[in-house]
Scaffold this motif. Sequence first.
Motif, short mmCIF file in Angstrom:
data_model
loop_
_atom_site.label_atom_id
_atom_site.label_comp_id
_atom_site.label_asym_id
_atom_site.label_seq_id
_atom_site.Cartn_x
_atom_site.Cartn_y
_atom_site.Cartn_z
N GLY A 271 29.15 -23.44 19.75
CA GLY A 271 30.15 -24.48 20.17
C GLY A 271 29.74 -25.99 19.17
O GLY A 271 30.72 -26.73 18.73
N ARG A 272 28.63 -26.35 19.38
CA ARG A 272 28.17 -27.36 18.71
C ARG A 272 27.51 -27.14 17.47
O ARG A 272 27.01 -25.83 17.16
CB ARG A 272 27.18 -28.11 19.74
N ARG A 273 27.39 -28.15 16.66
CA ARG A 273 26.57 -28.19 15.29
C ARG A 273 25.11 -27.74 15.64
O ARG A 273 24.37 -28.47 16.57
CB ARG A 273 26.56 -29.40 14.39
N PHE A 274 24.27 -26.83 14.89
CA PHE A 274 23.07 -26.88 14.79
C PHE A 274 22.28 -28.32 14.57
O PHE A 274 22.71 -28.90 13.23
CB PHE A 274 22.50 -25.70 14.03
N THR A 275 21.50 -28.47 15.17
CA THR A 275 20.76 -29.92 14.85
C THR A 275 19.16 -29.75 15.19
O THR A 275 18.89 -28.89 16.02
CB THR A 275 21.19 -31.02 15.57
N HIS A 276 18.65 -30.39 14.50
CA HIS A 276 17.21 -30.49 14.50
C HIS A 276 16.58 -31.68 15.15
O HIS A 276 17.00 -32.91 15.04
CB HIS A 276 16.32 -30.16 13.28
N VAL A 277 15.30 -31.46 16.12
CA VAL A 277 14.93 -32.47 16.83
C VAL A 277 13.42 -32.15 16.55
O VAL A 277 12.72 -31.35 16.65
CB VAL A 277 15.13 -32.66 18.32
N PHE A 278 12.81 -33.36 16.02
CA PHE A 278 11.29 -33.35 15.99
C PHE A 278 10.88 -34.19 17.41
O PHE A 278 11.48 -35.18 17.77
CB PHE A 278 10.58 -34.23 14.84
N THR A 292 15.62 -37.15 14.99
CA THR A 292 16.67 -36.49 14.85
C THR A 292 17.92 -36.63 14.04
O THR A 292 18.06 -37.92 14.16
CB THR A 292 17.33 -35.87 16.01
N ASP A 293 18.41 -36.16 13.05
CA ASP A 293 18.01 -35.03 12.47
C ASP A 293 17.42 -34.98 11.25
O ASP A 293 17.76 -35.86 10.38
CB ASP A 293 19.41 -34.24 12.38
N ALA A 294 16.21 -34.53 11.21
CA ALA A 294 15.33 -34.60 9.89
C ALA A 294 15.12 -33.19 9.10
O ALA A 294 14.40 -33.23 8.42
CB ALA A 294 14.05 -35.04 10.53
N ASP A 301 28.40 -36.27 9.29
CA ASP A 301 29.55 -37.35 9.50
C ASP A 301 29.36 -37.74 11.15
O ASP A 301 28.39 -37.49 11.80
CB ASP A 301 30.90 -36.75 9.09
N LEU A 302 30.46 -38.50 11.39
CA LEU A 302 30.27 -38.83 12.97
C LEU A 302 30.45 -37.85 13.92
O LEU A 302 29.80 -37.85 15.04
CB LEU A 302 31.64 -39.92 12.87
N ALA A 303 31.10 -36.83 13.68
CA ALA A 303 31.26 -35.73 14.57
C ALA A 303 29.94 -34.94 14.83
O ALA A 303 29.40 -34.74 15.76
CB ALA A 303 32.50 -34.64 14.21
N THR A 304 29.27 -34.92 13.75
CA THR A 304 27.97 -34.05 13.66
C THR A 304 27.09 -34.86 14.45
O THR A 304 26.17 -34.65 15.08
CB THR A 304 27.58 -33.75 12.39
N LYS A 305 27.30 -36.38 14.08
CA LYS A 305 26.17 -37.33 14.93
C LYS A 305 26.27 -37.26 16.27
O LYS A 305 25.28 -37.35 17.02
CB LYS A 305 26.40 -38.68 14.22
N MET A 306 27.67 -36.89 16.93
CA MET A 306 27.74 -36.88 18.16
C MET A 306 27.23 -35.41 18.58
O MET A 306 26.57 -35.66 19.82
CB MET A 306 29.31 -36.88 18.46
N LEU A 392 15.42 -41.15 18.42
CA LEU A 392 15.89 -41.97 17.14
C LEU A 392 16.80 -41.14 16.22
O LEU A 392 16.39 -40.20 15.95
CB LEU A 392 14.64 -42.53 16.29
N VAL A 393 18.10 -41.38 16.29
CA VAL A 393 19.20 -40.98 15.44
C VAL A 393 19.19 -41.66 14.26
O VAL A 393 19.42 -42.72 13.94
CB VAL A 393 20.32 -40.90 16.24
N VAL A 394 18.65 -40.71 13.13
CA VAL A 394 18.72 -41.44 11.77
C VAL A 394 20.06 -41.27 11.04
O VAL A 394 20.57 -40.37 11.29
CB VAL A 394 17.61 -40.66 11.05
#
Length: 454
Positions: A271-278, A292-294, A301-306, A392-394
Amino acid sequence: MTNRTFDEMQPGDRAELRRLITADDLFVFAAASGNSNPMHLTDTDVDGNGTAERIAPGMFMASLISAVLGTQLPGPGTLYRRQTLDFHTRAHAGEEVIVRAEVVSKAEGMVRLRTEVTHADGRQILTGEAEVIAPVEKFDREDVEVPGLVVQRHRHFEALLERARPLPALPTAVVCPNEAKSLGGALLAARESVISPILIGEAEAIRRAADEIGADLGGIEVIDVAGDAAAAELACRLVHDHRAAAVMKGHLHTDDLLKPMLDKAHGLRVGRRFTHVFVMDVPGHPEPLFVTDAAINIAPDLATKMDICQNAIDLALSLGMEPRVGVLSAVETVNPAIQSSIDAALLSKMADRGQIKGGQVEGPLAMDNAVDMGAARTKGLKGSVAGRANILVVPGLDAGNMLAKQLAFISHAEGAGLVLGAKVPVILNSRSDSPMSRLASCAVAAIRHFAGAR
């Protein structure tokens, strides 16, 4: 800093200091002296007496006496002639000690002092006598500074490993571990009982990689599959069949690993976007630092950043952290010409309204006032995140990738990489990652999985 000259000192004059011995003290002493005896540097039982070590070296304890003599009594200008030492007990990292010096006599420019180091409860650690050449010129200055030291050790990852080891080994589908580093990282995590690997790929190539590093694959399942795409698809099937609870990247492109996971029918989307975290262990930083996300979302976009925020918060909670999200931009005020500052402000308000849950979100913040309290105060920023952000959200992938690599190659950080938003944790390492990074990535995945299972 003020000294006492030869003429000013009298028998009976005393000075003392209190010192909390830290593990970093022992690492610094080992680096400076060359004494890397494991008795002084590890928490394991080296000598077989049933207790962990981290014993402060005798000469480190003696050096504390020189600190009193060189800074207090007599102070600046003092030079050693002689020092006797008798050791009675030992001190360990984490203990406070008291160091004392007392003038016994003086003659012809020489001062004799009784010296001792004791535990806080008075038990003697060492006693002795010092003879020094005392200063004859007065020294009284406030500008004496010693450069600070940052010990290049990764205590946060060590703590994560300690948490992961007692957990059940995480069944992990390792995709294409057909070269030395990718296979070695998986086998290292297996030896530490963090994961139970299932090796998927060309069996002959995997065995060649094992021979290259001298590894024994006995007892480890190897599934012979030709091609990166087929291996990644099989990893997804193993997850659906409940044979694997995590997926680990081997020697293949990230796109090839993630493509079958994004398939709507047979993938691992939830249901959510795949996101990466260091998860970065930065020497000298008080807690792990997320970037994140690197690695996945190029220009979110805003929805993905959410989703980026929420995934990182969920991971931080599973690691026992208090999530404090700093949404980065080039400035700490909203500028209509800078989209990242607008997105940051919106994310902060979304968290206030409960659209992002479980953590504090603040933005826009510049990098300095996100992580440095002094910089935050200078800009007049208040709240619980500014100066204390641990996530830190870049603005985009390029900024995140640069930030993570700067931390790794300039600040000597280690980074654990994890993809979130899938049905199971996806362990994502790059080819240049160290064994510690690969091991820590597995530990983070295991803690995340079992925290979610409770």
